[in-house]
Write a protein that holds these residues in place. Structure first.
Motif, PDB file in Angstrom:
ATOM      1  N   SER A 154       1.176  -1.715   0.140  1.00 35.04           N
ATOM      2  CA  SER A 154      -0.300  -0.064  -0.128  1.00 35.04           C
ATOM      3  C   SER A 154       0.996   1.591  -0.187  1.00 35.04           C
ATOM      4  CB  SER A 154      -0.736  -0.220   1.544  1.00 35.04           C
ATOM      5  OG  SER A 154      -2.017   0.952   1.338  1.00 35.04           O
ATOM      6  N   LYS A 198      -9.704  -9.794  -3.500  1.00 37.60           N
ATOM      7  CA  LYS A 198      -8.558  -8.635  -2.630  1.00 37.60           C
ATOM      8  C   LYS A 198      -8.390  -7.218  -3.831  1.00 37.60           C
ATOM      9  CE  LYS A 198      -8.495 -11.526   0.990  1.00 37.60           C
ATOM     10  NZ  LYS A 198      -7.022 -12.323   1.725  1.00 37.60           N
ATOM     11  N   ASP A 214     -10.235  -4.808  -4.839  1.00 46.96           N
ATOM     12  CA  ASP A 214     -10.275  -3.869  -3.887  1.00 46.96           C
ATOM     13  C   ASP A 214      -9.465  -2.777  -3.376  1.00 46.96           C
ATOM     14  OD1 ASP A 214     -13.421  -4.970  -3.561  1.00 46.96           O
ATOM     15  OD2 ASP A 214     -12.463  -6.213  -1.693  1.00 46.96           O
ATOM     16  N   PHE A 215      -8.082  -3.835  -3.309  1.00 49.96           N
ATOM     17  CA  PHE A 215      -7.514  -2.268  -2.697  1.00 49.96           C
ATOM     18  C   PHE A 215      -6.577  -1.252  -4.268  1.00 49.96           C
ATOM     19  CE2 PHE A 215      -2.333  -1.327  -3.824  1.00 49.96           C
ATOM     20  CZ  PHE A 215      -2.081  -2.206  -2.607  1.00 49.96           C
ATOM     21  N   LYS A 258      -9.430   1.174  -3.787  1.00 50.24           N
ATOM     22  CA  LYS A 258      -9.600   1.735  -1.332  1.00 50.24           C
ATOM     23  C   LYS A 258      -8.735   2.694  -2.004  1.00 50.24           C
ATOM     24  CE  LYS A 258      -8.487   1.163   2.824  1.00 50.24           C
ATOM     25  NZ  LYS A 258      -7.686  -0.171   3.954  1.00 50.24           N
ATOM     26  N   ASP A 277      -7.429   3.946  -4.725  1.00 56.43           N
ATOM     27  CA  ASP A 277      -7.901   5.430  -5.545  1.00 56.43           C
ATOM     28  C   ASP A 277      -5.850   4.977  -6.693  1.00 56.43           C
ATOM     29  OD1 ASP A 277      -8.872   6.859  -7.696  1.00 56.43           O
ATOM     30  OD2 ASP A 277      -8.635   9.043  -6.428  1.00 56.43           O
TER      31      ASP A 277
END
Length: 336
Positions: free
Chosen positions: A16, A37, A40-41, A44, A46
């Motif tokens: 991240s 996942k 989603d990563f 989240k 952007d």
């Protein structure tokens, strides 16, 4: 935007931090065992110009997921044990690894690449403030072939053989400098980077940056509790300690640690009284022993008998040439 594609393997805290630092600067791919996942990563954080390709199942029981790394920059942001959980298809432009205790030699048994970089970032990468150590190594499949065919050079005149060696060394040096420039650009996306000329110093930097945030957090907690003990609220005490750490960080850019101590400490004053207690309690030595223990743990993990199961048993390994340069040589097959 840079034309290279960066494939980040993993979607945890370090992935991240790195992805946010590189957002908008590179085309990126996020990959792992679970594509949902990864998606989603991306959402989240952007992340721009970022996709989540499928990691296709293959027939290896220990390596059920295959990812295409051909001509990409691969960033390994998984746990060390997960390195062998994937089959890496093709040859990457470069592999960047944040796997503590896993050497370039071990990585190269799993992944073919033109170059390898080991990184030791720390948790401050989450805010673009990581203190990162980097070691760079270059090597290609063509260099392997050249090494295998080098024996005929023995028939060349000494001057010609020497000229060939010099040309190869110059080429390696140029590739290494290009790799360092690329690594600096990537690492500056999440903090500052220091390059070391010996791979073992990556583990050594655990003492100064890798584990150091936890050590300093222990100091911070003690200072917060001290504030509470003498009457401050916990909220106020934490605020003051946090800002003090910010200030000390900036001061250390201008003064050495001892010089900073001298500037704060006055003869017969309050600070020297407290420092005397810390010194009599062996705090300095305790920190040094803690750092040494952390480095020793990493070194033990990185010992020759510690390895990951390879999905590609005949992939190349690294052979040391100089402290700052390594080239790939083929690993002898197991005939047992």
């Amino acid at each position: 935007m840079n034309s290279d594609t960066i494939l980040i393997l993993g979607y945890g805290a370090m992935a991240s931090a790195i992805a946010q630092g590189l957002n908008g600067k590179y085309s990126m791919e996020i990959c792992g065992r679970d594509r949902r996942k990864a998606l989603d990563f991306i959402a989240k954080l952007d992340l721009q110009n970022t996709t989540a390709p499928e990691s296709k199942s293959v027939d290896f029981a220990s390596n059920p997921h295959a990812i295409n790394i051909q001509d990409k920059i691969l960033l390994l942001c998984v746990k060390p044990y997960a390195l062998a959980s994937f089959a890496y298809l093709g040859q990457a432009k470069a592999v960047y690894s944040v796997l503590a205790g896993i050497s370039i030699e071990q990585i190269a048994t799993h992944i073919h690449a033109t170059a390898y970089v080991r990184l030791m970032p720390n948790i401050a990468a989450l805010h673009g403030l990581s203190a990162t150590t980097a070691f760079c190594s270059v090597g290609t499949a063509s260099m392997i072939s050249a090494q295998e065919k080098r024996e005929p050079h023995m028939d060349l005149p000494d001057s010609q053989a020497c000229s060939t060696a010099v040309e190869q060394t110059d080429s390696l040096s140029q590739q290494l400098e290009q790799l360092k420039r690329q690594a600096q650009e990537i690492c500056q996306g999440f903090g500052e980077v220091v390059f070391v000329e010996n791979e073992r110093l990556i583990d050594s930097s655990i003492a100064t940056s890798g584990s150091a945030p936890a050590f300093l957090a222990l100091v911070a907690q003690a200072l917060v509790d001290s504030g509470v003990m003498v009457g401050l609220s916990r909220v106020d005490s934490r605020t003051l300690v946090a800002q003090t750490f910010v200030g000390v960080g900036e001061l250390l850019r201008h003064y050495g640690p001892q010089e900073l101590i001298d500037r704060v400490t006055t003869p017969g004053g309050t600070t020297i009284e407290g420092l005397a207690v810390l010194e009599s309690s062996g705090v300095r030595g305790a920190f040094m022993q803690a750092a040494k223990a952390s480095v020793a743990k990493a070194s033990a993990t990185n010992a020759p008998n510690h390895s990951c199961t390879s999905a590609q048993p005949h992939a190349p390994t690294i052979q040391n040439t100089t402290d700052s340069q390594k080239t790939l040589v083929p690993k002898e097959p197991n005939h047992e």
